[in-house]
Design a protein around this motif. Structure first.
Motif, PDB file in Angstrom:
ATOM      1  N   ASP A 299       0.811  -1.214   0.000  1.00 47.10           N
ATOM      2  CA  ASP A 299       0.000   0.000   0.000  1.00 47.10           C
ATOM      3  C   ASP A 299       0.846   1.267   0.000  1.00 47.10           C
ATOM      4  O   ASP A 299       0.359   2.342  -0.360  1.00 47.10           O
ATOM      5  CB  ASP A 299      -0.956   0.014   1.190  1.00 47.10           C
ATOM      6  N   ARG A 303       0.029   4.864  -1.914  1.00 46.54           N
ATOM      7  CA  ARG A 303      -0.092   6.147  -1.232  1.00 46.54           C
ATOM      8  C   ARG A 303       0.850   7.201  -1.828  1.00 46.54           C
ATOM      9  O   ARG A 303       0.474   8.373  -1.964  1.00 46.54           O
ATOM     10  CB  ARG A 303       0.200   5.974   0.269  1.00 46.54           C
ATOM     11  N   ALA A 306      -0.825   8.488  -4.815  1.00 51.55           N
ATOM     12  CA  ALA A 306      -1.953   9.347  -4.450  1.00 51.55           C
ATOM     13  C   ALA A 306      -1.480  10.750  -4.079  1.00 51.55           C
ATOM     14  O   ALA A 306      -2.049  11.756  -4.512  1.00 51.55           O
ATOM     15  CB  ALA A 306      -2.731   8.726  -3.295  1.00 51.55           C
ATOM     16  N   TYR A 307      -0.427  10.843  -3.274  1.00 52.65           N
ATOM     17  CA  TYR A 307       0.081  12.154  -2.869  1.00 52.65           C
ATOM     18  C   TYR A 307       0.639  12.922  -4.072  1.00 52.65           C
ATOM     19  O   TYR A 307       0.531  14.159  -4.132  1.00 52.65           O
ATOM     20  CB  TYR A 307       1.159  11.980  -1.798  1.00 52.65           C
ATOM     21  N   LEU A 426      -6.206   6.734  -2.976  1.00 56.34           N
ATOM     22  CA  LEU A 426      -6.320   6.623  -1.525  1.00 56.34           C
ATOM     23  C   LEU A 426      -7.307   5.520  -1.138  1.00 56.34           C
ATOM     24  O   LEU A 426      -7.096   4.795  -0.156  1.00 56.34           O
ATOM     25  CB  LEU A 426      -6.747   7.965  -0.933  1.00 56.34           C
ATOM     26  N   ALA A 429      -5.550   2.236  -1.669  1.00 57.80           N
ATOM     27  CA  ALA A 429      -4.537   1.976  -0.645  1.00 57.80           C
ATOM     28  C   ALA A 429      -5.117   1.280   0.582  1.00 57.80           C
ATOM     29  O   ALA A 429      -4.407   0.550   1.283  1.00 57.80           O
ATOM     30  CB  ALA A 429      -3.865   3.285  -0.237  1.00 57.80           C
ATOM     31  N   ARG A 430      -6.404   1.465   0.837  1.00 54.72           N
ATOM     32  CA  ARG A 430      -7.037   0.848   2.006  1.00 54.72           C
ATOM     33  C   ARG A 430      -7.134  -0.672   1.877  1.00 54.72           C
ATOM     34  O   ARG A 430      -7.163  -1.392   2.874  1.00 54.72           O
ATOM     35  CB  ARG A 430      -8.439   1.417   2.214  1.00 54.72           C
TER      36      ARG A 430
END
Length: 455
Positions: A299, A303, A306-307, A426, A429-430
């Motif tokens: 993950d 992330r 995503a950032y 995001l 990523a969970r």
């Protein structure tokens, strides 16, 4: 490409082509893929003038091959799960090169439109087949770097198109010349791709080689994909990213010509900097950073992507908000935004490979590209074109209104699309860690079918 960067952990056997050779060929095909895609955007204003198009019609034209690529991607991805992937990719490259040449010959709008549809059919085969093939050359912790090298075809091909297409059009006094010239290397690379001896499916995964999927298990594969929760976030992210990328790719040159009053050649040079050079840096740096993150956890890679997309949303807004006397602001901030956005591409295929069984990866990638192209790649140019025409309609000054309307449409939609992509990553990523563990358990506990011999 240095050999040390592209060799897999295990040395290839004599029964298949080396990983470095395969990656190099696939990169060249991908370069031609994006060169051919970018050509209409670079010479868009002459095409628009010849056929008498407004921005909405331009958006529809730009989306023609994307729509077909989306619709054809799923069945072609499934086909690549059952037959040699090099055959699917190679014949696809041959087909889209032929239709690229046709774009330079056909003289009516509908003929040109049909040729772009044909380009979409050929290009629909390439990403699902090559994505699955690359996953069998490199283990999970090295896939972002390998995929980033493959995806260098995007910025390099786009950069070459922006740098050369305008000059070729001026030199031959015809916007059609670049299309005819671009087709020639496509035929050559297609023949070489068809001769690849590819690895067995699953070779780079912990459970080892798997046989190709059978023709009768499509529904079972589709049901299994719906249980991979991280795929829903990936679909949202790919749609958002493609919306922004295709909107920029289609309309950046017209914005530079209309709003900033640049010539065709100068607009191509600036577009090459914004899209090509920054994309090159973003993929090279992004591949390294993402693989480093993947060593900590599955993950972490998601992330980081995503950032990066959050940064792309903020910086692209700052760039597209630049006034007419602040071209430097557009170039600097939109370039940085594009650089961060393209980092996502180095993560997309490796993340899918992390959570999908080897014998289902081409089909899963076909689904990912289909949704991304339908909602994002096709939707971006069409929505921006509609919004541009709508904003320009209320003004009495046609030329100035067209320039301001297009720039405003880009400023509204592109940052929002990057932001939506960040939300999708995001969400993914969970679930990516649990999805990967479930995939590895499923592969390890299932009765492994005998591995098919390497083609």
């Amino acid at each position: 490409m240095a050999r040390s960067l592209i060799e897999p952990r295990d040395q290839p056997s004599a029964s298949r082509s080396s990983a470095g050779y395969i990656l190099t060929l696939l990169f060249l095909g991908n370069l031609l893929n994006f060169y051919d895609r970018a050509l209409p955007s670079v010479v868009l204003e002459p095409i628009k003038d010849e056929f008498g198009l407004d921005d909405t019609q331009v958006g529809v034209l730009a989306s023609a091959f994307v729509l077909v690529a989306a619709l054809a991607g799923v069945p072609l991805g499934r086909l690549a799960d059952r037959i040699p992937r090099a055959a699917v990719a190679g014949w696809g490259l041959f087909v889209w090169s032929a239709f690229t040449a046709a774009s330079g010959v056909l003289t009516t709008f509908w003929g040109f439109f049909a040729s772009r549809v044909g380009v979409g059919v050929g290009e629909a085969s390439y990403a699902p087949a090559t994505g699955s093939l690359l996953a069998d050359l490199y283990p999970s912790e090295r896939r972002s770097r390998a995929n980033s090298l493959f995806m260098l075809g995007f910025p390099v091909g786009t950069l070459l198109a922006f740098l050369t297409a305008g000059g070729l059009a001026v030199a031959f006094d015809s916007w059609r010349a670049p299309f005819l010239i671009a087709a020639v290397p496509g035929f050559v690379v297609a023949v070489l791709v068809l001769r690849i001896r590819e690895p067995q499916r699953g070779t780079a995964d912990p459970a080892g080689p798997r046989s190709p999927a059978s023709a009768g298990d499509f529904r079972a594969s589709l049901r299994s994909l719906t249980r991979v929760r991280s795929m829903y976030g990936m679909l949202l992210a790919f749609a958002g990213y493609n919306f922004a990328a295709y909107a920029i790719g289609t309309f950046l040159t017209p914005v530079l010509q209309r709003y900033y009053d640049l010539s065709l050649v100068d607009a191509g040079l600036v577009g090459g900097i914004v899209i090509g050079l920054t994309g090159l840096v973003g993929l090279l740096a992004g591949g390294r950073v993402l693989d480093r993150a993947a060593r900590y956890s599955p993950d972490a890679r998601v992330r980081v992507a995503a950032y990066s997309l959050v940064g792309a949303a903020v910086l692209s807004l700052a760039g597209l908000a630049a006034g007419q006397g602040r071209l430097w602001q557009l170039v600097v901030f939109l370039s940085l935004g594009y650089l961060l956005g393209i980092v996502y591409l180095a993560a997309a295929v490796p993340v899918v490979a992390d959570v999908i069984r080897p014998e289902q990866r081409s089909g899963a990638l076909g689904l990912l590209f289909a949704v991304g192209y339908l909602l994002g790649g096709a939707g971006g140019p069409i929505l921006v074109g509609l919004l541009s025409d709508g904003l320009a309609a209320g003004s009495s000054s046609g030329t100035e209104a067209s320039a301001r309307g297009l720039r405003t449409a880009m400023m509204i939609t592109v940052p929002l699309a990057f932001g939506l992509a960040a939300v999708g990553m995001l969400l993914a990523a969970r679930f990516v860690r649990s999805d990967r563990e479930a995939m590895l358990t499923s592969v390890a506990t299932s009765s492994p079918p005998p591995a098919a011999p390497a083609p």
